[in-house]
Design a protein around this motif. Structure first.
Motif, PDB file in Angstrom:
ATOM      1  N   LEU B   9       0.894  -1.164  -0.058  1.00 33.13           N
ATOM      2  CA  LEU B   9       0.100  -0.012  -0.068  1.00 33.13           C
ATOM      3  C   LEU B   9       0.852   1.420  -0.100  1.00 33.13           C
ATOM      4  CD1 LEU B   9      -2.704   1.422   0.069  1.00 33.13           C
ATOM      5  CD2 LEU B   9      -2.550   1.088   2.557  1.00 33.13           C
ATOM      6  N   ALA B  12       2.243   1.707  -3.599  1.00 30.49           N
ATOM      7  CA  ALA B  12       1.101   2.058  -4.486  1.00 30.49           C
ATOM      8  C   ALA B  12       1.052   3.644  -4.363  1.00 30.49           C
ATOM      9  CB  ALA B  12      -0.070   1.246  -4.262  1.00 30.49           C
ATOM     10  N   LEU B  13       0.676   4.056  -3.018  1.00 27.71           N
ATOM     11  CA  LEU B  13       0.542   5.349  -2.772  1.00 27.71           C
ATOM     12  C   LEU B  13       1.588   6.449  -3.153  1.00 27.71           C
ATOM     13  CD1 LEU B  13      -1.240   5.521   0.719  1.00 27.71           C
ATOM     14  CD2 LEU B  13      -2.128   6.313  -1.480  1.00 27.71           C
ATOM     15  N   ARG B  15       3.420   6.348  -5.380  1.00 28.86           N
ATOM     16  CA  ARG B  15       3.677   6.453  -6.965  1.00 28.86           C
ATOM     17  C   ARG B  15       2.560   7.524  -7.439  1.00 28.86           C
ATOM     18  NH1 ARG B  15       3.331   0.681  -7.624  1.00 28.86           N
ATOM     19  NH2 ARG B  15       5.260  -0.154  -7.262  1.00 28.86           N
ATOM     20  N   LEU B  16       1.797   7.979  -6.698  1.00 23.96           N
ATOM     21  CA  LEU B  16       0.816   9.051  -6.897  1.00 23.96           C
ATOM     22  C   LEU B  16       1.848  10.150  -7.063  1.00 23.96           C
ATOM     23  CD1 LEU B  16      -2.219   8.515  -4.553  1.00 23.96           C
ATOM     24  CD2 LEU B  16      -1.954   7.969  -7.091  1.00 23.96           C
ATOM     25  N   LEU B  19       3.136  12.554  -3.882  1.00 27.80           N
ATOM     26  CA  LEU B  19       3.592  11.931  -2.622  1.00 27.80           C
ATOM     27  C   LEU B  19       4.845  10.851  -3.119  1.00 27.80           C
ATOM     28  CD1 LEU B  19       0.062  10.098  -1.662  1.00 27.80           C
ATOM     29  CD2 LEU B  19       1.321  11.890  -0.319  1.00 27.80           C
TER      30      LEU B  19
END
Lengths: 198, 198
Positions: B9, B12-13, B15-16, B19
């Motif tokens: 998680l 995945a975050l 890669r925004l 962030l």
């Protein structure tokens, strides 16, 4: 004008720390333009965490197993116990991989202002862990704030009656700290805790 | 040391856009400490968008319906068509609620450097929309970059043969722009497009 679903996602993301409305919109655009490579993986990761999230019954860490991976790791030295205020602090110390023992999360710090009393924190659980034996050293790793240090002093007094060594993190110059940029409090601490040159 | 699910998680975050690893960790901590009020709503919002995400077959907007909410809104003036490079540009213009017409998303801009040719963009679809009639004005809202302006010139030439008015966004001083902080290109544009004081 965006659909209610997209608006709801933008709002949910904008509530994350570090993201405001503007960056949340950028994040949403990023996600919907990369449905397979960004949106789907994030959704899966979030669902997996949501499904398995658990608070460790021993140390208070948040993990996907209970007891957590740290408490069940046989390579960790159960005789050293590091007490922290929050799960975030545990993660910060664990990331550095410098502490080979186990942890105990208080869930906050004593605060007259915010009305946080000893019974609001996981202090009794800490004392029971120490009382159960097998602990040689308790490292008080509170924040270097007034409330953190008050909490550390309070804990030190409570732990006094057990035959364990109680230590706390050193205070002083941070790595790379330049004297003329540091606050007087830090300088005073560094001076007070000065050590002979080896 | 965090569980694989939590690590996934965090990744995945991180890669925004906006962030990094550090803020992603903070976001994860925020989420897992607020399972009911933050994690669950975000999960629901993400799942709803993932399930319904669609690209509008008319304008290229990304929405949860096809045709999108803008193309089906009867209050919008179908005679005005605003052409943008990306969905993000459409959202930016729509957020300001200044353009009462409809949109057309090209999906990029012409670029010799990146090998983007006219057939790589939704230009034929745009010409078919204009050819189908009912459009009085085409607003070219490309970015004020070399490639954006090249694309606008190319589109203007292709649209010439239709009986529609072709306009483009004005270039000049941004609101709040101070002359001695602006680049020469902007100043040159503002000077060239100077207007009589009303």
């Amino acid at each position: 004008m965006a659909s209610p679903e997209i608006d709801a996602l933008t709002q949910a993301l904008s509530r994350l720390p570090g993201l405001g409305p503007r960056s949340a919109r950028r994040a949403v655009l990023h996600l919907i333009k990369r449905r397979e490579t960004a949106l789907a993986p994030l959704l899966r990761a979030l669902a997996a965490v949501e499904e398995r999230l658990a608070t460790c019954g021993i140390c208070g860490n948040v993990d996907t197993t209970d007891p957590c991976a740290i408490c069940t790791d046989p390579r960790r030295d159960a005789r050293s116990l590091c007490v922290v205020e929050e799960v975030a602090d545990l993660w910060a110390l664990d990331r550095a991989r410098l502490f080979p023992g186990r942890f105990h999360v208080l869930g906050g710090r004593l605060s007259a202002l915010e009305g946080v009393r000893p019974e609001d924190l996981a202090i009794d659980a800490l004392l029971r862990r120490i009382e159960a034996g097998g602990v040689d050293e308790v490292v008080l790793a509170m924040n270097a704030t007034l409330e953190g240090q008050t909490t550390a002093h309070y804990l030190a007094e409570r732990i006094e009656r057990f035959p364990v060594r109680v230590t706390q993190l050193a205070h002083g110059l941070p790595v790379g700290g330049e004297l003329d940029y540091l606050d007087e409090g830090t300088l005073a601490q560094a001076l007070r805790a000065r050590r002979p040159v080896a």
